[in-house]
Design an enzyme around this catalytic site. Structure first.
Site, PDB file in Angstrom:
ATOM      1  N   CYS A  97       7.206  24.280  39.843  1.00  0.00           N
ATOM      2  CA  CYS A  97       7.676  23.847  38.525  1.00  0.00           C
ATOM      3  C   CYS A  97       7.227  24.822  37.431  1.00  0.00           C
ATOM      4  O   CYS A  97       6.031  24.973  37.190  1.00  0.00           O
ATOM      5  CB  CYS A  97       7.145  22.446  38.266  1.00  0.00           C
ATOM      6  SG  CYS A  97       7.300  21.862  36.581  1.00  0.00           S
ATOM      7  N   CYS A 100       5.235  23.281  34.528  1.00  0.00           N
ATOM      8  CA  CYS A 100       3.904  22.906  35.019  1.00  0.00           C
ATOM      9  C   CYS A 100       2.971  24.107  34.975  1.00  0.00           C
ATOM     10  O   CYS A 100       1.805  23.989  34.588  1.00  0.00           O
ATOM     11  CB  CYS A 100       3.985  22.376  36.453  1.00  0.00           C
ATOM     12  SG  CYS A 100       5.025  20.910  36.636  1.00  0.00           S
TER      13      CYS A 100
END
Length: 177
Positions: A97, A100
């Protein structure tokens, strides 16, 4: 993006979709990550970032984030935290991600700054049962808990919003008079 990366992304997308029914942004994250690497290398930042990454150095300093890799250990920690009035912030993320990865150093910095708060990291692919328990549908998701109960939630890489909510719910440090 080469064929191998594309196949890996498709595999992650299919697996993740079956777990949490969220997939549509995956390819955009991978595309942005690839484009970011290209732009960074064109601007001369790629070599420095690669050197820092390969050395394992953490430029943001010491982290107080506890990562859980076992549902049983997480449950023990969670149950013991229910007895305390201490704020717990859980970062639900994934290794693939992009947002993230952007939020990781921010989260680490916050953990060093707010020592009265318990900072937790849970990989949704590794502990999918815990992610389901908290109804995580997108990454990153930050869940703020007090005594085991959710008090706030931030979905996405919104560092200012996350910090405001941490400040709102943490116990103010008590200074001796």
């Amino acid at each position: 993006m080469d064929l191998e990366m594309l196949m890996h992304s498709m595999k992650n997308c299919i697996v993740f979709r079956t777990h949490l029914r969220f997939c549509t942004i995956l390819f955009n994250f991978d595309f942005l990550k690839t484009m970011g690497s290209i732009v960074s290398s064109l601007l001369g930042g790629g070599e420095a970032a690669a050197a820092a990454e390969s050395s394992g150095a953490d430029p943001s300093g010491p982290s107080r984030v506890t990562a859980f890799h076992s549902s049983q250990r997480w449950q023990l920690h969670f149950n013991s935290a229910k007895q305390l009035n201490k704020l717990m912030v859980i970062d639900f993320s994934a290794t693939w991600c992009g947002p993230c990865k952007f939020m990781e150093p921010v989260f680490n910095d916050m953990s060093a700054q707010y020592t009265d708060v318990d900072f937790i990291k849970i990989d949704v692919d590794e502990l999918a049962d815990v992610a389901r328990e908290f109804a995580v549908q997108a990454m990153p998701t930050f869940v703020l808990l007090k005594q085991g109960k959710e008090v706030e939630r931030v979905v996405g890489g919104k560092k200012d919003e996350l910090e405001k909510k941490i400040l709102k719910h943490r116990e103010a440090p008590k200074f001796a008079a």
